[in-house]
Design an enzyme around this catalytic site. Structure first.
Site, short mmCIF file in Angstrom:
data_model
loop_
_atom_site.label_atom_id
_atom_site.label_comp_id
_atom_site.label_asym_id
_atom_site.label_seq_id
_atom_site.Cartn_x
_atom_site.Cartn_y
_atom_site.Cartn_z
N GLY A 115 0.52 -0.92 0.07
CA GLY A 115 0.35 0.21 -0.01
C GLY A 115 1.04 1.02 0.05
O GLY A 115 2.08 1.03 0.34
N CYS A 116 0.01 2.66 -0.71
CA CYS A 116 1.66 3.53 -0.56
C CYS A 116 1.58 4.18 1.22
O CYS A 116 3.07 4.31 0.55
CB CYS A 116 0.64 4.54 -1.37
SG CYS A 116 -1.16 5.15 -0.86
#
Length: 316
Positions: A115-116
């Site tokens: 995930g970012c």
């Protein structure tokens, strides 16, 4: 020789970006599906099993379903969803995580893209935990602000067509403190407790800052900003996509840190700020680059034995 690549979910934000990054590469043959057929299981199954490598740019349940449709044991899969990030049978897609991670990705047929928000936190905290600056029982506190493109096509439309009074300011979310990236943060950093993490969306399309807060008295070693920067530089010394900002005077003088300065690259920058008692470590990255599609393409390059930086921009 051309590698056959299929993006399952090619019409979403991440899928579209991956297509854009790969469509002009000579060694890649992109397999495509018409939008009207994207829910046709038989056509998807045929494409999933005829590819050398598949990107899954889908909601979690759909990504799990797609994996179940793959019967060809030679197909390599890169999943951009949350579905497999804490699954021990899948390899976590940060090549810079440890000295062994790149080889794990190279030799794996199942890789999950981080995930970012998780990428920003993990890459800032991993060296500190590895070098025992932080205990695994330490309660990490983090805040992140990201561009609205991370919310997909519906959020992009809301911000670009909505009223400024509604969408014009920074908006915190996941205020039940249960953001979907928390499990992977805890799992990958091997923490005893999940971080205290609050994300927010800003009124800009692309880019992000992930800010981790530390007290100096909470560290196992007596370190200041300069010593922590030295530690980061040693940990990431051979990494093309990781830049450690040694001199942040320009940010201190202006009083502002622009979250969009790594946009359209696969770079992640780490900078450190301090006063007498506290430290802030900030990761800056493109939420669509190193935070999503760029990270996926980087992993693809490794898995297919290609030059790792091919097709990826580096911030100078």
């Amino acid at each position: 020789m051309k590698f056959k690549v299929f993006v399952d979910g090619q019409h979403g934000t991440t899928g579209l970006k991956i297509h854009e990054m790969l469509e002009n590469r000579d060694e890649i043959e992109l397999l495509t599906i018409d939008e009207k057929d994207k829910k046709n299981t038989e056509k998807r199954k045929e494409l999933l099993n005829s590819a050398d490598l598949v990107f899954l740019c889908l909601p979690d349940d759909a990504a799990i379903e797609s994996v179940s449709l793959i019967t060809n044991e030679n197909v390599k899969v890169i999943d951009a969803s949350t579905a497999h990030r804490t699954n021990k049978e899948w390899t976590y897609g940060i090549p810079e995580l440890t000295i062994k991670q790149r080889d794990k990705i190279k030799n794996s047929k199942r890789v999950c893209v981080p995930g970012c928000h998780a990428s920003g936190l993990i890459m800032a905290m991993k060296p500190l935990i590895k070098e025992k600056v932080l205990n695994k029982s330490h309660k990490i506190i983090c805040h992140s602000i990201t561009g609205y493109s991370g919310g997909g096509s519906s959020m992009i439309s809301e911000y670009e067509n909505g009223e400024f009074e509604v969408f014009g300011a920074q908006r915190p979310y996941a205020l039940a403190l249960n953001h979907k990236h928390l499990p992977e943060m805890k799992y990958i950093l091997k923490l005893k407790n999940a971080p205290l993490f609050t994300p927010s969306v800003g009124n800009f399309k692309q880019g992000m800052l992930v800010m981790s807060y530390l007290t100096k008295k909470g560290l196992n070693k007596k370190l200041n900003k300069d010593k922590i920067i030295k530690l980061y530089k040693e940990y990431y010394k051979d990494e093309l996509f990781i830049k450690i900002i040694e001199n942040n005077d320009e940010y201190l003088e202006s009083g502002f840190l622009n979250p969009m300065r790594c946009n359209n690259t696969n770079s992640l920058e780490i900078s450190v700020y301090e006063n007498q008692t506290d430290l802030v470590v900030i990761s800056r990255l493109d939420n669509l680059g190193k935070g999503a599609s760029g990270a996926a393409v980087q992993c693809m390059n490794i898995m297919l034995g290609l030059e790792e930086r091919k097709g990826l921009e580096i911030k100078i």
